[in-house]
Design a protein around this motif. Structure first.
Motif, PDB file in Angstrom:
ATOM      1  N   TYR A 134       0.817  -1.217   0.000  1.00 19.98           N
ATOM      2  CA  TYR A 134       0.000   0.000   0.000  1.00 19.98           C
ATOM      3  C   TYR A 134       0.851   1.267   0.000  1.00 19.98           C
ATOM      4  O   TYR A 134       0.367   2.337  -0.368  1.00 19.98           O
ATOM      5  CB  TYR A 134      -0.909   0.056   1.226  1.00 19.98           C
ATOM      6  N   GLU A 155      -7.560  -6.920   1.040  1.00 20.38           N
ATOM      7  CA  GLU A 155      -8.230  -6.463  -0.162  1.00 20.38           C
ATOM      8  C   GLU A 155      -8.827  -5.064   0.003  1.00 20.38           C
ATOM      9  O   GLU A 155      -9.167  -4.632   1.103  1.00 20.38           O
ATOM     10  CB  GLU A 155      -9.329  -7.486  -0.514  1.00 20.38           C
ATOM     11  N   LYS A 156      -8.928  -4.361  -1.121  1.00 20.13           N
ATOM     12  CA  LYS A 156      -9.401  -2.980  -1.153  1.00 20.13           C
ATOM     13  C   LYS A 156     -10.735  -2.799  -0.445  1.00 20.13           C
ATOM     14  O   LYS A 156     -10.912  -1.855   0.343  1.00 20.13           O
ATOM     15  CB  LYS A 156      -9.529  -2.536  -2.611  1.00 20.13           C
ATOM     16  N   LEU A 203      -1.132  -5.500 -11.626  1.00 23.71           N
ATOM     17  CA  LEU A 203       0.161  -4.912 -11.276  1.00 23.71           C
ATOM     18  C   LEU A 203       1.293  -5.887 -11.582  1.00 23.71           C
ATOM     19  O   LEU A 203       2.302  -5.519 -12.197  1.00 23.71           O
ATOM     20  CB  LEU A 203       0.175  -4.540  -9.792  1.00 23.71           C
ATOM     21  N   LYS A 247      -2.474   3.153  -0.511  1.00 24.06           N
ATOM     22  CA  LYS A 247      -3.081   2.863  -1.803  1.00 24.06           C
ATOM     23  C   LYS A 247      -3.651   1.461  -1.733  1.00 24.06           C
ATOM     24  O   LYS A 247      -2.925   0.500  -1.478  1.00 24.06           O
ATOM     25  CB  LYS A 247      -2.063   2.953  -2.937  1.00 24.06           C
ATOM     26  N   TYR A 248      -4.949   1.328  -1.940  1.00 30.26           N
ATOM     27  CA  TYR A 248      -5.609   0.038  -1.796  1.00 30.26           C
ATOM     28  C   TYR A 248      -5.553  -0.737  -3.110  1.00 30.26           C
ATOM     29  O   TYR A 248      -5.570  -0.166  -4.198  1.00 30.26           O
ATOM     30  CB  TYR A 248      -7.069   0.224  -1.400  1.00 30.26           C
ATOM     31  N   TYR A 249      -5.524  -2.076  -2.975  1.00 35.94           N
ATOM     32  CA  TYR A 249      -5.509  -2.963  -4.135  1.00 35.94           C
ATOM     33  C   TYR A 249      -6.599  -4.012  -4.001  1.00 35.94           C
ATOM     34  O   TYR A 249      -6.687  -4.692  -2.974  1.00 35.94           O
ATOM     35  CB  TYR A 249      -4.161  -3.682  -4.247  1.00 35.94           C
ATOM     36  N   ASP A 281      -6.623  -5.737  -9.149  1.00 37.75           N
ATOM     37  CA  ASP A 281      -5.553  -4.729  -9.230  1.00 37.75           C
ATOM     38  C   ASP A 281      -4.184  -5.375  -9.040  1.00 37.75           C
ATOM     39  O   ASP A 281      -3.226  -5.045  -9.750  1.00 37.75           O
ATOM     40  CB  ASP A 281      -5.739  -3.657  -8.152  1.00 37.75           C
ATOM     41  N   MET A 282      -4.106  -6.276  -8.063  1.00 36.63           N
ATOM     42  CA  MET A 282      -2.830  -6.922  -7.767  1.00 36.63           C
ATOM     43  C   MET A 282      -2.374  -7.793  -8.933  1.00 36.63           C
ATOM     44  O   MET A 282      -1.196  -7.782  -9.313  1.00 36.63           O
ATOM     45  CB  MET A 282      -2.941  -7.758  -6.492  1.00 36.63           C
TER      46      MET A 282
END
Length: 211
Positions: free
Chosen positions: A126, A154-155, A179, A169-171, A175-176
């Motif tokens: 994050y 998790e976000k 990335l 910063k949330y994922y 998203d992960m």
């Protein structure tokens, strides 16, 4: 400064009495289930060389070193408070040459290329200001076929917490995956999950391509 901002900054980089005594307990309790999943995901093998980014109090390193696999575990953290605790918690293993703890920012410290069989980190993603650059550096220090394990929450769950989004910063799991997929030489990405007492723990696991 409101409490959410103060707490978020301490979560990123614990400092002073608050960081050493309060945040260390928050990490030990709050990360326990995620540490369990990360430990299992690591599947430490004999004589491996392993690095933890953001080692905090060093309890997960201590757990790994306690298993007689012959592994060498290094940890790095840019919080003096956490490094002091990690040294204390791993004093016996450090003396035996099984553990090394470093004070510094992984983004700025030089490690040898192709040095580590595994790199892992728990609840630090994050705070990565430039995640692509961090992943590029992790890729550089991993041996071909080496594994990266990222433990995170998790976000959707993080958004329920009173945290400052300028610090965190949330994922989401998607998203992960995106990335990690963005770095072409990291492959075989999977996200492992486990439901805990209060949260679901996630570990993103991938490997450095063998060229």
């Amino acid at each position: 400064m409101n409490y959410a901002t103060f707490f978020s900054r301490q979560a990123r980089k614990p400092t002073g009495v608050f960081g050493r005594f309060y945040m260390s307990r928050v990490f030990e309790k709050g990360n326990a289930e995620l540490n369990d999943l990360t430990f299992e995901s690591l599947a430490v093998a004999a004589n491996e060389h392993i690095l933890e980014i953001g080692c905090g109090t060093g309890l997960l390193i201590k757990r790994i070193a306690g298993h007689e696999t012959g592994a060498l575990i290094e940890g790095i953290d840019f919080s003096k408070s956490m490094v002091a605790l990690a040294h204390k918690n791993n004093r016996r293993h450090i003396k035996r040459g099984k553990v090394a703890i470093h004070l510094g920012d992984f983004a700025q410290v030089t490690f040898q290329p192709d040095a580590f069989d595994k790199v892992f980190t728990v609840n630090t993603v994050y705070f990565w200001k430039n995640p692509e650059a961090i992943l590029a550096k992790i890729h550089r220090v991993l041996k071909p076929g080496g594994r990266l394990i990222i433990g995170f929450h998790e976000k959707s769950e993080m958004e329920k917490m009173p945290l400052n989004k300028d610090v965190f910063k949330y994922y989401s799991t998607q998203d992960m995956k995106e990335l990690l997929a963005g770095h072409g030489s990291l492959e075989d990405t999977e996200v492992i999950s486990r439901k805990g007492a209060r949260k679901v723990s996630y570990c993103a696991v991938c490997s450095k391509a063998v060229t």
